[in-house]
Write a protein that holds these residues in place. Structure first.
Motif, PDB file in Angstrom:
ATOM      1  N   TYR B  27     -11.203  22.323  40.113  1.00 12.57           N
ATOM      2  CA  TYR B  27     -12.094  21.170  39.979  1.00 12.57           C
ATOM      3  C   TYR B  27     -11.288  19.887  39.976  1.00 12.57           C
ATOM      4  O   TYR B  27     -10.130  19.873  39.591  1.00 12.57           O
ATOM      5  CB  TYR B  27     -12.871  21.209  38.660  1.00 12.57           C
ATOM      6  CG  TYR B  27     -13.496  22.519  38.319  1.00 12.57           C
ATOM      7  CD1 TYR B  27     -14.699  22.913  38.912  1.00 12.57           C
ATOM      8  CD2 TYR B  27     -12.899  23.360  37.386  1.00 12.57           C
ATOM      9  CE1 TYR B  27     -15.280  24.121  38.583  1.00 12.57           C
ATOM     10  CE2 TYR B  27     -13.481  24.571  37.044  1.00 12.57           C
ATOM     11  CZ  TYR B  27     -14.665  24.945  37.650  1.00 12.57           C
ATOM     12  OH  TYR B  27     -15.240  26.139  37.318  1.00 12.57           O
ATOM     13  N   SER B  41     -14.314  17.830  30.876  1.00 11.82           N
ATOM     14  CA  SER B  41     -13.580  18.585  31.888  1.00 11.82           C
ATOM     15  C   SER B  41     -13.612  20.079  31.567  1.00 11.82           C
ATOM     16  O   SER B  41     -13.907  20.477  30.453  1.00 11.82           O
ATOM     17  CB  SER B  41     -12.132  18.113  31.950  1.00 11.82           C
ATOM     18  OG  SER B  41     -11.445  18.531  30.796  1.00 11.82           O
ATOM     19  N   ARG B  42     -13.325  20.876  32.580  1.00  8.22           N
ATOM     20  CA  ARG B  42     -13.218  22.318  32.384  1.00  8.22           C
ATOM     21  C   ARG B  42     -11.769  22.717  32.588  1.00  8.22           C
ATOM     22  O   ARG B  42     -11.023  22.029  33.289  1.00  8.22           O
ATOM     23  CB  ARG B  42     -14.079  23.042  33.418  1.00  8.22           C
ATOM     24  CG  ARG B  42     -15.546  23.006  33.060  1.00  8.22           C
ATOM     25  CD  ARG B  42     -16.360  23.693  34.110  1.00  8.22           C
ATOM     26  NE  ARG B  42     -16.788  22.731  35.122  1.00  8.22           N
ATOM     27  CZ  ARG B  42     -17.654  23.043  36.100  1.00  8.22           C
ATOM     28  NH1 ARG B  42     -18.141  24.261  36.188  1.00  8.22           N
ATOM     29  NH2 ARG B  42     -18.024  22.135  36.975  1.00  8.22           N
ATOM     30  N   ALA B  45      -9.117  22.318  35.918  1.00  7.32           N
ATOM     31  CA  ALA B  45      -9.319  21.062  36.637  1.00  7.32           C
ATOM     32  C   ALA B  45      -8.003  20.292  36.767  1.00  7.32           C
ATOM     33  O   ALA B  45      -7.053  20.515  36.021  1.00  7.32           O
ATOM     34  CB  ALA B  45     -10.340  20.203  35.911  1.00  7.32           C
ATOM     35  N   THR B 113     -15.633  18.315  38.059  1.00  5.42           N
ATOM     36  CA  THR B 113     -15.670  19.075  36.809  1.00  5.42           C
ATOM     37  C   THR B 113     -16.687  18.499  35.832  1.00  5.42           C
ATOM     38  O   THR B 113     -17.227  19.191  34.994  1.00  5.42           O
ATOM     39  CB  THR B 113     -14.285  19.115  36.139  1.00  5.42           C
ATOM     40  OG1 THR B 113     -14.395  19.823  34.917  1.00  5.42           O
ATOM     41  CG2 THR B 113     -13.751  17.729  35.854  1.00  5.42           C
TER      42      THR B 113
END
Ligand SMILES: Nc1ncnc2c1ncn2[C@@H]1O[C@H](COP(=O)(O)OP(=O)(O)O)[C@@H](O)[C@H]1O
Ligand SMILES: [Mg+2]
Lengths: 150, 124
Positions: B27, B41-42, B45, B113
């Motif tokens: 991402y 965010s993940r 990323a 993300t």
């Protein structure tokens, strides 16, 4: 397996160069203990926001970090100005941060809501002129899907 | 896409993490606000940012970001590169602005993300 573990960290107010050190250590320890990575991420994010708040607003604090087979708990007790209206401080976007703090990438009023989002429980006690005690717990037994509050 | 593909799309200079160039970037995420990165965010990323300080590196480590790309020719100093190397966070730099860098990566298929609030409410 017995995962019991505890450690304390000292956090100094206004020392921006050290801001984040305690939380990165917490994260490293949790990874070494073999804790599920999504849980490690949640604990680390909440602990980092709490640490930043001490650096930004308080004089000093002790962060107590405890891991058992059931849960991870973090207690951050600071000496500082305290929070007059906790409900207001919890609101997304509410911030008393200075321009200098915003230039560090913090101070958008997202810290406390983000701690709440990542923790399974959060307790804040504060006395104006004395300090703030923030305590959060993340359960290890039951998994959950974090909710986006944005 | 891989970090090395990102690097060539944005004509990046690699400050550290040369060995991680095969890392898969899942991402993209662009912000100067670290609190937003932490909130939305993940893991997996990559971060594009104009903020060059220790908080950027700590945020990347805490939020499990795969790499950081500094935009508009911003450069990290030695201490920052050392910190990032310790934490195994690759640091790259591009001359492109944040807007252009995002556009290039988005056009090449790197998905965002952060959840878009309007997209969420209109698409359910
Ligand atoms: N430990 C603390 N001591 C005193 N005030 C605090 C503390 N933590 C938070 N606050 C107050 O609560 C507000 C909201 O905090 P937070 O949600 O983390 O957002 P931000 O740090 O971006 O302002 C802060 O701006 C500050 O006024
Ligand atoms: Mg904060």
């Amino acid at each position: 397996m017995d995962k019991s573990f505890s450690q304390s960290f000292e956090i100094r107010g206004s020392v921006f160069i050290d801001a984040g050190k305690a939380s990165t250590e917490v994260k490293t320890i949790l990874k070494q203990l073999g804790i599920n990575s999504e849980i490690v991420r949640r604990v680390a994010i909440a602990s980092y926001e709490a640490e930043m708040n001490v650096v930004m607003y308080a004089k000093r604090a002790t962060m107590n970090f405890e891991v058992s087979s059931e849960k991870i708990s973090i207690v951050v007790e600071d000496e500082g100005p305290g929070i007059l209206n906790i409900e207001l401080a919890m609101k997304e976007g509410y911030s008393t941060a200075t321009t200098e703090m915003r230039e560090m990438g913090f101070g958008a009023g997202m810290g406390l809501p983000n701690i709440k989002k990542n923790a399974d429980s959060l307790k804040i006690e504060s006395e104006v002129g004395k300090g703030t005690k923030l305590e959060f717990v993340i359960n290890l037994k039951e998994q959950r899907v974090p909710t986006m509050s944005g | 896409m891989t970090l090395s593909e990102v690097s060539s799309m944005l004509s990046c200079e690699v400050f550290c993490g040369e060995k991680e160039m095969n890392t898969i970037i899942e991402y993209g995420c662009a912000s100067d606000l670290m609190s937003d990165v932490l909130a939305f965010s993940r893991s997996g990323a990559m971060l594009l940012t104009g903020l060059v300080n220790t908080q950027t590196i700590h945020t990347a480590f805490i939020a499990e970001l795969k790499a950081v790309v500094f935009v508009r020719g911003k450069r990290p100093d030695k201490d920052l590169i050392t910190l990032a190397s310790e934490k195994k966070i690759p640091l790259l730099g591009t001359q492109f602005s944040m807007y252009e860098a995002c556009g290039i990566l988005y056009k090449n298929g790197l998905v965002p993300t952060m959840e878009s609030i309007t997209a969420k409410s209109s698409n359910g």
